[in-house]
Design an enzyme around this catalytic site. Structure first.
Site, short mmCIF file in Angstrom:
data_model
loop_
_atom_site.label_atom_id
_atom_site.label_comp_id
_atom_site.label_asym_id
_atom_site.label_seq_id
_atom_site.Cartn_x
_atom_site.Cartn_y
_atom_site.Cartn_z
N PHE A 106 10.02 99.51 53.27
CA PHE A 106 9.38 98.21 53.46
C PHE A 106 9.26 97.44 52.15
O PHE A 106 8.22 96.87 51.85
CB PHE A 106 8.01 98.36 54.13
CG PHE A 106 8.05 99.03 55.47
CD1 PHE A 106 8.42 98.32 56.60
CD2 PHE A 106 7.75 100.38 55.62
CE1 PHE A 106 8.49 98.93 57.85
CE2 PHE A 106 7.81 101.00 56.85
CZ PHE A 106 8.17 100.28 57.98
N HIS A 107 10.35 97.41 51.38
CA HIS A 107 10.36 96.71 50.10
C HIS A 107 11.49 95.68 50.00
O HIS A 107 12.22 95.65 49.00
CB HIS A 107 10.50 97.72 48.95
CG HIS A 107 9.38 98.69 48.84
ND1 HIS A 107 9.49 99.88 48.16
CD2 HIS A 107 8.12 98.66 49.33
CE1 HIS A 107 8.35 100.54 48.23
NE2 HIS A 107 7.50 99.82 48.95
N PRO A 108 11.65 94.79 50.99
CA PRO A 108 12.70 93.77 50.87
C PRO A 108 12.43 92.84 49.70
O PRO A 108 11.28 92.49 49.42
CB PRO A 108 12.66 93.04 52.21
CG PRO A 108 11.27 93.25 52.72
CD PRO A 108 10.87 94.62 52.24
#
Length: 566
Positions: free
Chosen positions: A473-475
């Site tokens: 969850f690190h775009p």
């Protein structure tokens, strides 16, 4: 249609937008409109306020945009999860609360790019400190009076944390007492964004709580930004939707896009700023053909290496519904107990090869065997390491599907597209197994549950990664900062070729940082807030920091050797 006028309009009340709203309205002569597509930061909702409940917001759509990728071609064509926060606080309202700034060399590497010379680690450190209040007090690397509450891990929380850190050291890797201090590399305790009263320290709590009563700040929730308006090449305002009602706000000075690495390029493209060919496909009038908008998309991919726990010390009982009321009551009344922690209290960063200049693998240790989003819990006592590579060379894109602001864009991270990705994940699995075999874990370590001890060949490990690896969850990086042909913004977040328009969020990172992204995103916003206000930058830090300079990634001579079989 209603129309109002402000000095600044901020699109997105997340990790960056709330920082800008708070800092800009410190000037009483400035007016700010803060638009947020989600709802308020409901303080009574345990799903977002209790640290241990971190999986719940990802399971619905109240607080989560719940994007999905296109079929990922190198991941068995899976459509993969891409959760993003919705509501005051943005992704800081639903994230894992791990406070990790990144490695000093991440920022020094940014600064090697033309025009980004003022983004070195020593330039950024004062802004990390400005944002932070650390529970054990300030020092050369940490702040003591900032809006973000940072809680340090305390000894004795769970024996598995200490055992896993010790196992990493026994395998020959360094020990570090502060993953955000002098040396990130190694294993040690992990800081988290949790208040002294055991509540999630989102930017809504930390920043907006001190700004929301100011008369020069207007916060509008359930307001979905539709398009940025332009007068020629100058951004002049924003149209947004509240339900079926359309409203327009005009900006006297600037429009600040803080919608995140998915929605920021989406909003720009919908407004006519982006790759011209993409815009023509949807008959969007082109304001500026800017080819980098939505390109260069990056993320961290991770996998769960899971083990059975031979002693009943894991969090497995806390997953049972009959134990949860007691946990919740202690948290609600006292702000203590299992509910007051995100349970990522130890972890680390390692280099898997000696020629890696700084860590390429991150570990989060967790004393239970379960997916990050709360799914696939193992029905027994267990523990796991979340393991993933940090700077994949693979690049993806965010592309508009529709002019409808409610439609999700096409997202393709293009995970595992490069040979280096596969090498690093194989290395990571084998390094993790070696760590888990160390004597510190002998009393706890049972069977390897995932991938399974029988999976050993490159082909078998690759198949596991394709089928089981998930997003961290690190775009980021989809509106990158820089001055090359694919850069979208300059070193102050100003969109190239336009006036009165900035992007300020994780999308402007040129290259993803080593670790979780909430802390770097807040720092970026703090730094650019001073630029917007015309203030002199904070004085550059003057502290030492660790650089490997070719040193071995692990001290093999000191490693405790054990058989490969468990």
């Amino acid at each position: 249609m209603t129309t109002r006028e402000y000095d600044y309009i901020i699109c997105g009340a997340g990790s960056a937008g709330n920082v800008l709203a708070t800092r800009l309205t410190e000037d009483p002569n400035v007016t700010v409109l803060l638009l947020e597509a989600g709802g308020p930061d409901y303080r009574f909702d345990f799903r977002t306020q209790m640290p241990a409940a971190l999986a719940y917001p990802l399971q619905g759509r109240r607080y989560n945009w719940a994007y999905e990728t296109d079929p990922e071609p190198h991941m068995d064509n899976r459509r993969m999860e891409c959760g993003r926060g919705k509501g005051l606080g943005g992704s800081s309202l639903i994230n894992g609360m791990c406070y990790i700034r990144g490695n000093a060399l991440d920022y020094d590497n940014w600064a090697t790019h033309q025009g980004l010379e003022n983004w070195t680690y020593l330039d950024c450190l004062p802004y990390f400190k400005k944002a932070e209040t650390r529970d054990i007090g300030p020092n050369d690397y940490h702040g003591g009076d900032g809006p973000v509450s940072v809680t340090t891990s305390k000894p004795g929380v769970n024996p598995l944390f200490e055992a896993m850190v010790e196992a990493g050291v026994q395998a020959g890797y360094p020990r570090t007492e502060d993953l955000n201090g002098y040396q990130q590399e190694g294993f040690g305790p992990m800081d988290r964004t949790v208040t002294p009263k055991g509540r999630r320290a989102s930017t809504a709590r930390g920043y907006l709580d001190q700004a929301k009563t100011r008369p020069n700040l207007e916060i509008v929730t359930h307001a979905l930004a539709d398009r940025i308006l332009f007068d020629g090449k100058r951004a002049s305002g924003v149209t947004y939707l509240r339900g079926n009602e359309r409203a327009t706000a005009h900006a006297r000075r600037e429009v600040l896009v803080c919608s995140g690495a998915i929605a920021s390029p989406q909003l720009l493209q919908r407004s006519g700023v982006g790759p011209g060919a993409w815009l023509k496909e949807l008959d969007i009038p082109i304001v500026l053909d800017l080819p980098g908008v939505g390109q260069n998309l990056q993320d961290h991919l991770e996998m769960y290496i899971q083990y059975e726990c031979k002693e009943p010390v894991s969090l497995y009982p806390a997953l049972k519904w009959w134990n949860q009321p007691k946990i919740g009551l202690e948290w609600m009344l006292n702000g203590t107990g299992l509910g007051a922690s995100n349970h990522f209290e130890a972890g680390g960063f390692i280099r898997t090869r000696d020629d890696d200049p700084w860590p390429n693998i991150q570990y989060h240790f967790l004393p239970v065997a379960i997916n990050y989003n709360g799914s696939n819990a193992i029905e027994m006592h267990g523990f796991q390491a979340h393991v993933g590579s940090m700077r994949s060379p693979s690049r993806g894109r965010v592309k508009l599907r529709s002019r409808d602001p409610n439609a999700h864009p096409s997202i393709l991270f293009n995970y595992m597209a490069e040979a280096l990705d596969w090498r690093e994940f194989r290395d990571a699995i084998r390094a993790t197994r070696e760590i888990m075999r160390q004597p510190a874990l002998d009393r706890y370590r049972g069977r390897e549950l995932n991938p399974g001890a029988d999976l050993k060949s490159d082909k078998e490990l690759d198949a596991f990664v394709r089928a089981r690896a998930e997003t961290a969850f690190h775009p980021s990086c989809s509106c990158k900062m820089g001055y090359d042909d694919m850069a979208v913004v300059d070193n102050e977040g100003r969109v190239h070729g336009l006036e009165g328009l900035r992007v300020v969020d994780a999308s402007i990172m040129p290259i993803i940082t080593t670790g979780n992204l909430n802390a770097p995103t807040i720092m970026i916003a703090e730094k650019i807030a001073d630029k917007i206000r015309g203030r002199k930058p904070l004085e550059r830090a003057n502290v030492p920091y660790f650089v490997a300079n070719g040193a071995p990634a692990r001290n093999v001579a000191k490693a405790v050797r054990q058989p490969e079989t468990v």
